[in-house]
Design a protein around this motif. Structure first.
Motif, short mmCIF file in Angstrom:
data_model
loop_
_atom_site.label_atom_id
_atom_site.label_comp_id
_atom_site.label_asym_id
_atom_site.label_seq_id
_atom_site.Cartn_x
_atom_site.Cartn_y
_atom_site.Cartn_z
N GLY A 1 0.75 -1.24 0.00
CA GLY A 1 0.00 0.00 0.00
C GLY A 1 0.78 1.30 0.00
O GLY A 1 0.29 2.30 -0.50
N ASP A 2 1.97 1.34 0.60
CA ASP A 2 2.74 2.58 0.59
C ASP A 2 3.46 2.71 -0.74
O ASP A 2 4.69 2.74 -0.82
CB ASP A 2 3.75 2.60 1.73
CG ASP A 2 3.07 2.80 3.08
OD1 ASP A 2 1.86 3.08 3.07
OD2 ASP A 2 3.74 2.68 4.10
N VAL A 3 2.68 2.77 -1.82
CA VAL A 3 3.23 2.79 -3.16
C VAL A 3 3.82 4.16 -3.45
O VAL A 3 3.20 5.18 -3.19
CB VAL A 3 2.13 2.44 -4.19
CG1 VAL A 3 2.71 2.37 -5.59
CG2 VAL A 3 1.50 1.11 -3.83
N ALA B 1 -9.13 1.43 -3.39
CA ALA B 1 -8.50 1.33 -2.07
C ALA B 1 -7.49 2.45 -1.86
O ALA B 1 -7.43 3.05 -0.78
CB ALA B 1 -7.82 -0.03 -1.93
N GLU B 2 -6.74 2.74 -2.90
CA GLU B 2 -5.73 3.78 -2.78
C GLU B 2 -6.37 5.16 -2.62
O GLU B 2 -5.93 5.98 -1.80
CB GLU B 2 -4.82 3.75 -4.00
CG GLU B 2 -3.53 4.51 -3.80
CD GLU B 2 -2.53 4.26 -4.91
OE1 GLU B 2 -1.33 4.32 -4.63
OE2 GLU B 2 -2.97 4.01 -6.06
N LEU C 1 -8.00 -2.70 3.20
CA LEU C 1 -7.76 -1.64 4.16
C LEU C 1 -7.54 -2.29 5.52
O LEU C 1 -8.42 -2.97 6.04
CB LEU C 1 -8.95 -0.68 4.24
CG LEU C 1 -9.57 -0.20 2.91
CD1 LEU C 1 -10.70 0.78 3.19
CD2 LEU C 1 -8.53 0.40 2.00
N GLN C 2 -6.35 -2.10 6.09
CA GLN C 2 -6.03 -2.74 7.35
C GLN C 2 -6.11 -1.71 8.47
O GLN C 2 -5.41 -0.68 8.44
CB GLN C 2 -4.63 -3.37 7.31
CG GLN C 2 -4.38 -4.33 8.44
CD GLN C 2 -3.33 -3.85 9.43
OE1 GLN C 2 -3.26 -2.67 9.73
NE2 GLN C 2 -2.51 -4.77 9.93
N LEU C 3 -6.94 -1.97 9.46
CA LEU C 3 -7.19 -1.04 10.56
C LEU C 3 -6.64 -1.63 11.85
O LEU C 3 -7.08 -2.69 12.31
CB LEU C 3 -8.68 -0.77 10.71
CG LEU C 3 -9.43 -0.32 9.45
CD1 LEU C 3 -10.91 -0.12 9.74
CD2 LEU C 3 -8.82 0.93 8.86
N SER C 4 -5.68 -0.93 12.44
CA SER C 4 -5.00 -1.46 13.62
C SER C 4 -4.66 -0.30 14.57
O SER C 4 -3.53 0.16 14.63
CB SER C 4 -3.72 -2.19 13.17
OG SER C 4 -3.04 -2.75 14.26
#
Length: 454
Positions: free
Chosen positions: A12-14, A401-402, A423-426
Motif C-alpha cells: 500500500g505505501d506505493v 482502495a488507494e 484496508l487494514q485497521l490497527s
C-alpha cells in the motif's frame, strides 16, 4: 502507473502511482518539503519506505502530529502502539531504569531481564518457559528457526505464501512475500511453502472443508517432502487480516505432532492484546512449540523481541542462537514489564473485546451500504476491509482502495493498504470510543466519495 501489478503494491505505501504523486504535490509546508527532500537524499532508498509519506513532529496516544501541525489518528502504528504512543507509565519506568542500569553486558544478568523471562513463563501455558531476547522480531524468527534445526536435527521448514516473518535473509527465506525476495538470488535451502488458510479468495476459498483444506495441503507436503523440522506461520496474518478457523489450527497442531514437526507461531505484530487475547493462539485452544514476540513488547520505546520455547528444548547450550549485544537489555525488559503491568491495571483485554463488537457492527453496516466492500474480517482491534470491483468475480479494487486511503490521510486518519485492496485497521488498544467512532466516520466519508461499483 495505475497498471502496476498487486505484486509490487501489496503493502500500500506505493511510491510511484498517480495518487501518490498528487499526495506529494499537496505538501505546501516548506519545512516539510525540505525535510522530505533531505530524507530522500541521505537515506538509501527501498521499497515501501522511500520517499516518505510525510514528516512527524510528535505522537501521543493514538495520535500522530506532523511537522506542519496536523493531527492524525494512526491505525497503522507499525504494530508497536498497543499502549499508544508515548505511554506515560512505560516512560516513567524506563526513565527510572535509565538512571541506574541502562545497559547490561552479555556476561552479566540483571533483575529486569530475569523478571521479564519469569513474567512470560507465568503468562504462557504448558512448558513454554525458556526465553531468549533480541532487538527485533526478525532476529527472534532467526533464533526460532535455528533452535528448531538443533532440536529436531532436520533443516527443512514449511511456511505459508504471503506470510511475513522479517526482512533479513533467513527471515525472507521462510517468508512468503515476493517483494522482499526480488533480485536477492538463492535463499536459505530447505524451505517449502503452502497456501495460507484464507477464506475469501485463493485456491481453497470455496472448498467444502473451508480452510481445513489448507491443513490437508500441509500434511500432504510434510508426507511428500520428508525431513521437515518446523512449520512456521502467523497465528493470525496481520497484513491483510486473515483469521483462520479453530478447526484449522487444531488440525495443524495434530499434524505437527504426528509428523514430529515443531510448530513455530509468529505473533510479533499481533500478540499483547491485539486480538482480544494476550496471545492470539489462546483464541484457538492450542499451544505452539516456539513463540516469537516483538513490536509492542517494547512499549513503543525500545526495540524488543523474544523467542519463547518449551523447557525440554533447552538442549543447545553449546550453540549461540542469538548472542545479541542488547539481548538482556534492562531498558527493553523494563519497558516490556511495564506493558504487561499497564495492560493488567487497565483491564485492556476486556476493553478490546468490547471494542471488537462495536467495530464489527460499524463495518458490517458499511458493507451493506457500499458495494465495493467484498469482505470484512477481524478480531479485537485488528480489522481488514477487502475491496472489490465485483462481488461475484472478486476482482480487486486497487485504485479505489488507494483513493480511500489518501482521502482518509487528508482528513486525519492513517492506515495501510495490503495486498493492493485490503484496508487494514490497527489502532492503539488504548483508543477511546469517541476516537474510534471518529476514525470510522472518516472512513465512511471516504467511501461516500469513491463511486461504488454496484
Amino acid at each position: 502507473m495505475e497498471q502496476q501489478t498487486d505484486f509490487f503494491r501489496c503493502e500500500g505505501d506505493v511510491n510511484t502511482t498517480e495518487a501518490r504523486r498528487k499526495w506529494d504535490a499537496g505538501h505546501r509546508d516548506p519545512a516539510t518539503r525540505d525535510l522530505l527532500a533531505e530524507d530522500a537524499r541521505y537515506f538509501l532508498h527501498q521499497s515501501m519506505s522511500t520517499p516518505c509519506l510525510d514528516a512527524l513532529w510528535a505522537c501521543e496516544g493514538p495520535w500522530l502530529e506532523t511537522l506542519e501541525g496536523k493531527r492524525v489518528l494512526d491505525f497503522h502504528g507499525n504494530n508497536v502502539h498497543q499502549l499508544g504512543f508515548g505511554n506515560s507509565y512505560v516512560i516513567s519506568k524506563v526513565l527510572e531504569q535509565m538512571r541506574t542500569l541502562p545497559f547490561s553486558s552479555r556476561r552479566y544478568t540483571n533483575r529486569p531481564a530475569v523478571e521479564l523471562a519469569k513474567k512470560l513463563a507465568s503468562l504462557l501455558p504448558g512448558s513454554l518457559n525458556r526465553s531468549l531476547f533480541a532487538p527485533g522480531g526478525t532476529s527472534a524468527v532467526g533464533m526460532a528457526v535455528k533452535l528448531a534445526r538443533a532440536v529436531t536435527g532436520k533443516h527443512k521448514v514449511v511456511s505459508c505464501w504471503d506470510s511475513f516473518h522479517g526482512a533479513s535473509l533467513d527471515a525472507i527465506s521462510v517468508g512468503g512475500e515476493a517483494v522482499f525476495r526480488k533480485g536477492m538470488g538463492p535463499m536459505m535451502p530447505g524451505v517449502e511453502r503452502v497456501p495460507p488458510p484464507v477464506t475469501y479468495r485463493g485456491p481453497f476459498a470455496n472448498h467444502p472443508k473451508g480452510d481445513e483444506a489448507s491443513a490437508d495441503y500441509l500434511e500432504y507436503v510434510l508426507e511428500k517432502e520428508g525431513e521437515v523440522g518446523a512449520f512456521i506461520a502467523e497465528t493470525v496474518r496481520n497484513t491483510d487480516v486473515q483469521i483462520p478457523s479453530e478447526a484449522y489450527w487444531r488440525r495443524v497442531r495434530d499434524i505437527c505432532d504426528r509428523h514430529g514437526v515443531l510448530l513455530i507461531l509468529d505473533e510479533i505484530p499481533i500478540a499483547l492484546g491485539r486480538t482480544g487475547h494476550m496471545f492470539a493462539f489462546e483464541k484457538y485452544g492450542i499451544e505452539p512449540d516456539i513463540l516469537c514476540l516483538g513490536k509492542g513488547l517494547g512499549g513503543g520505546l525500545w526495540p524488543m523481541a523474544a523467542m519463547v520455547a518449551r523447557d525440554e528444548y533447552n538442549v543447545v547450550a553449546d550453540v549461540s542462537l542469538g548472542h545479541y549485544t542488547h539481548e538482556k537489555s534492562p531498558l527493553g525488559a523494563t519497558a516490556a514489564l511495564a506493558v504487561f503491568d499497564f495492560m493488567e491495571k487497565e483491564s485492556l483485554l476486556d476493553k478490546v473485546r468490547e471494542d471488537e463488537a462495536y467495530v464489527l457492527g460499524r463495518l458490517l453496516s458499511m458493507k451493506e451500504k457500499y458495494g465495493m466492500i467484498g469482505d470484512v474480517r477481524g478480531a479485537g482491534l485488528l480489522w481488514g476491509i477487502e475491496l472489490v470491483k465485483n462481488k461475484i468475480t472478486k476482482e480487486k479494487a486497487t485504485g479505489e482502495a488507494e483513493r480511500i486511503m489518501y482521502r482518509c490521510l487528508e482528513n486525519g486518519l492513517s492506515f495501510k493498504v495490503s495486498q493492493g485492496n485490503v484496508l487494514q485497521l490497527s489502532p492503539a488498544l488504548t483508543i477511546t470510543r469517541d476516537e474510534l467512532a471518529l476514525a470510522l466516520d472518516l472512513l465512511e466519508d471516504a467511501f461516500l466519495l469513491v463511486k461504488s461499483p454496484e
